[in-house]
Design a protein around this motif. Structure first.
Motif, PDB file in Angstrom:
ATOM      1  N   PRO A 236     -40.444 -41.690  -7.866  1.00 56.84           N
ATOM      2  CA  PRO A 236     -39.343 -42.229  -8.671  1.00 56.84           C
ATOM      3  C   PRO A 236     -39.313 -43.754  -8.595  1.00 56.84           C
ATOM      4  O   PRO A 236     -39.685 -44.354  -7.593  1.00 56.84           O
ATOM      5  N   GLN A 237     -38.849 -44.369  -9.667  1.00 58.92           N
ATOM      6  CA  GLN A 237     -38.767 -45.824  -9.701  1.00 58.92           C
ATOM      7  C   GLN A 237     -37.517 -46.265  -8.942  1.00 58.92           C
ATOM      8  O   GLN A 237     -36.491 -45.581  -8.978  1.00 58.92           O
ATOM      9  N   PRO A 238     -37.586 -47.428  -8.270  1.00 61.29           N
ATOM     10  CA  PRO A 238     -36.391 -47.914  -7.580  1.00 61.29           C
ATOM     11  C   PRO A 238     -35.317 -48.297  -8.604  1.00 61.29           C
ATOM     12  O   PRO A 238     -35.628 -48.629  -9.740  1.00 61.29           O
ATOM     13  N   PRO A 239     -34.063 -48.247  -8.193  1.00 63.54           N
ATOM     14  CA  PRO A 239     -33.000 -48.623  -9.151  1.00 63.54           C
ATOM     15  C   PRO A 239     -33.142 -50.085  -9.570  1.00 63.54           C
ATOM     16  O   PRO A 239     -33.632 -50.919  -8.807  1.00 63.54           O
TER      17      PRO A 239
ATOM     18  N   SER B  41     -32.540 -53.790 -10.095  1.00 61.05           N
ATOM     19  CA  SER B  41     -31.762 -54.755  -9.300  1.00 61.05           C
ATOM     20  C   SER B  41     -30.836 -55.548 -10.209  1.00 61.05           C
ATOM     21  O   SER B  41     -31.134 -55.798 -11.374  1.00 61.05           O
TER      22      SER B  41
END
Length: 87
Positions: free
Chosen positions: A72-75, A77
């Motif tokens: 999954p991609q990080p949230p 910023s």
């Protein structure tokens, strides 16, 4: 009543089975023509290309399976730059 005088559907047996016609083959099976198939170099080349394409697709599918799921991609910023309208 003796067996010879009974109905033939009622189990009478006269020493031989009832006559059944032998099965007939379809007309295309009974033809005596020799069957020859012409194979050209272009058809062999096309078959080779099709085989290579199939092998390529199988290899790519295998590599995708071995790679596993996509992490999954990080949230996203938050931006540290404040817009001009907030100043």
């Amino acid at each position: 009543m003796p067996l010879d005088h009974q109905d033939h559907n009622a189990g009478a047996w006269r020493g031989r089975p009832p006559h059944r016609p032998s099965p007939q083959l379809p007309a295309f099976c009974r033809s005596r023509r020799p069957s020859t198939v012409a194979v050209t170099a272009s058809s062999l080349a096309a078959m080779r290309l099709l085989g290579l394409l199939g092998l390529t697709l199988q290899l790519s599918t295998l590599l995708l399976v071995l790679a596993g799921p996509v992490p999954p991609q990080p949230p996203a910023s938050t931006s540290t730059i404040t817009p001009l309208s907030d100043r």
